[in-house]
Design a protein around this motif. Sequence first.
Motif, PDB file in Angstrom:
ATOM      1  N   GLU A  64      97.285  57.654  77.641  1.00 48.56           N
ATOM      2  CA  GLU A  64      98.008  56.625  76.878  1.00 48.56           C
ATOM      3  C   GLU A  64      97.856  55.253  77.533  1.00 48.56           C
ATOM      4  O   GLU A  64      97.671  54.243  76.841  1.00 48.56           O
ATOM      5  CB  GLU A  64      99.480  56.999  76.739  1.00 48.56           C
ATOM      6  CG  GLU A  64      99.728  58.130  75.771  1.00 48.56           C
ATOM      7  CD  GLU A  64     101.194  58.531  75.697  1.00 48.56           C
ATOM      8  OE1 GLU A  64     102.071  57.709  76.074  1.00 48.56           O
ATOM      9  OE2 GLU A  64     101.465  59.657  75.265  1.00 48.56           O
ATOM     10  N   ILE A  65      97.952  55.209  78.853  1.00 44.20           N
ATOM     11  CA  ILE A  65      97.784  53.949  79.583  1.00 44.20           C
ATOM     12  C   ILE A  65      96.386  53.396  79.346  1.00 44.20           C
ATOM     13  O   ILE A  65      96.212  52.200  79.092  1.00 44.20           O
ATOM     14  CB  ILE A  65      98.048  54.153  81.095  1.00 44.20           C
ATOM     15  CG1 ILE A  65      99.520  54.462  81.342  1.00 44.20           C
ATOM     16  CG2 ILE A  65      97.596  52.933  81.899  1.00 44.20           C
ATOM     17  CD1 ILE A  65      99.816  54.943  82.759  1.00 44.20           C
ATOM     18  N   VAL A  74      94.843  44.575  79.627  1.00 39.41           N
ATOM     19  CA  VAL A  74      95.542  44.962  80.854  1.00 39.41           C
ATOM     20  C   VAL A  74      96.904  44.276  80.953  1.00 39.41           C
ATOM     21  O   VAL A  74      97.857  44.836  81.493  1.00 39.41           O
ATOM     22  CB  VAL A  74      94.659  44.644  82.087  1.00 39.41           C
ATOM     23  CG1 VAL A  74      95.416  44.818  83.375  1.00 39.41           C
ATOM     24  CG2 VAL A  74      93.420  45.524  82.076  1.00 39.41           C
ATOM     25  N   ASP A  75      97.015  43.072  80.410  1.00 40.69           N
ATOM     26  CA  ASP A  75      98.289  42.334  80.483  1.00 40.69           C
ATOM     27  C   ASP A  75      99.403  43.020  79.700  1.00 40.69           C
ATOM     28  O   ASP A  75     100.589  42.743  79.939  1.00 40.69           O
ATOM     29  CB  ASP A  75      98.096  40.899  79.984  1.00 40.69           C
ATOM     30  CG  ASP A  75      97.228  40.075  80.921  1.00 40.69           C
ATOM     31  OD1 ASP A  75      97.159  40.415  82.120  1.00 40.69           O
ATOM     32  OD2 ASP A  75      96.607  39.094  80.446  1.00 40.69           O
ATOM     33  N   ALA A  76      99.068  43.907  78.776  1.00 39.56           N
ATOM     34  CA  ALA A  76     100.078  44.624  77.994  1.00 39.56           C
ATOM     35  C   ALA A  76     100.699  45.778  78.780  1.00 39.56           C
ATOM     36  O   ALA A  76     101.689  46.365  78.337  1.00 39.56           O
ATOM     37  CB  ALA A  76      99.463  45.155  76.699  1.00 39.56           C
ATOM     38  N   LEU A  77     100.146  46.102  79.942  1.00 44.90           N
ATOM     39  CA  LEU A  77     100.640  47.218  80.740  1.00 44.90           C
ATOM     40  C   LEU A  77     101.854  46.812  81.570  1.00 44.90           C
ATOM     41  O   LEU A  77     101.962  45.665  82.014  1.00 44.90           O
ATOM     42  CB  LEU A  77      99.545  47.725  81.690  1.00 44.90           C
ATOM     43  CG  LEU A  77      98.248  48.224  81.064  1.00 44.90           C
ATOM     44  CD1 LEU A  77      97.255  48.604  82.146  1.00 44.90           C
ATOM     45  CD2 LEU A  77      98.512  49.401  80.135  1.00 44.90           C
ATOM     46  N   THR A  78     102.735  47.777  81.792  1.00 45.77           N
ATOM     47  CA  THR A  78     103.834  47.557  82.738  1.00 45.77           C
ATOM     48  C   THR A  78     103.240  47.560  84.148  1.00 45.77           C
ATOM     49  O   THR A  78     102.104  48.045  84.348  1.00 45.77           O
ATOM     50  CB  THR A  78     104.889  48.674  82.636  1.00 45.77           C
ATOM     51  OG1 THR A  78     104.307  49.900  83.119  1.00 45.77           O
ATOM     52  CG2 THR A  78     105.404  48.846  81.211  1.00 45.77           C
ATOM     53  N   ALA A 129      86.928  44.012  85.891  1.00 46.30           N
ATOM     54  CA  ALA A 129      87.143  42.566  86.043  1.00 46.30           C
ATOM     55  C   ALA A 129      88.588  42.223  85.678  1.00 46.30           C
ATOM     56  O   ALA A 129      89.247  41.442  86.384  1.00 46.30           O
ATOM     57  CB  ALA A 129      86.167  41.789  85.171  1.00 46.30           C
ATOM     58  N   ASP A 130      89.101  42.834  84.607  1.00 44.63           N
ATOM     59  CA  ASP A 130      90.485  42.587  84.187  1.00 44.63           C
ATOM     60  C   ASP A 130      91.492  43.077  85.229  1.00 44.63           C
ATOM     61  O   ASP A 130      92.554  42.483  85.384  1.00 44.63           O
ATOM     62  CB  ASP A 130      90.771  43.265  82.849  1.00 44.63           C
ATOM     63  CG  ASP A 130      89.962  42.677  81.701  1.00 44.63           C
ATOM     64  OD1 ASP A 130      89.413  41.562  81.857  1.00 44.63           O
ATOM     65  OD2 ASP A 130      89.872  43.350  80.650  1.00 44.63           O
TER      66      ASP A 130
END
Length: 156
Positions: A64-65, A74-78, A129-130
């Motif tokens: 899911e991650i 990647v910015d949407a991740l906790t 890179a992200d």
Amino acid sequence: SVKIKGSTDWVTLMTNLGVIAGLFLVAYEVRQATIQAKAETSQAYATELQLARQEMALSSDLAEIYVKAIGNGVDALTPVEKFRLMEWESSRRVRMLGQIRQYELGFLHRSALESMLPVLTRLEKGLWADLGIDPIRGRLADIVEPIREEMGLGDP
């Protein structure tokens, strides 16, 4: 005196033949050991890939991650999700570095490296890179760059 010289020549000849036979035996044993090491490396390579894919497939939250990061960035991740994904991808990088080292040592076939390089290149340009994970550099990059160029993958 002639008998002694003749028997000395015969002993020398037999000794030299024994040394030559020993060298052939050692060369054969080295070749067999090399073949065995290559077979073991090939099996380890396949096992590593299979286990990593199995782990991803069976880990519902890691999958899911990964899907969340790919779909929304990647910015949407906790912070915890980002940490887990970074650890996962860092271990993938370590596996890939190991595979490049095995290729460098002559134990991994070039076709295995060629199948890995598009994935490596895509990760270096994208997700890694992200996440701030460094691309392959140094001596190992020097090994893969000519192959990347041949494959038309360009610079990471």
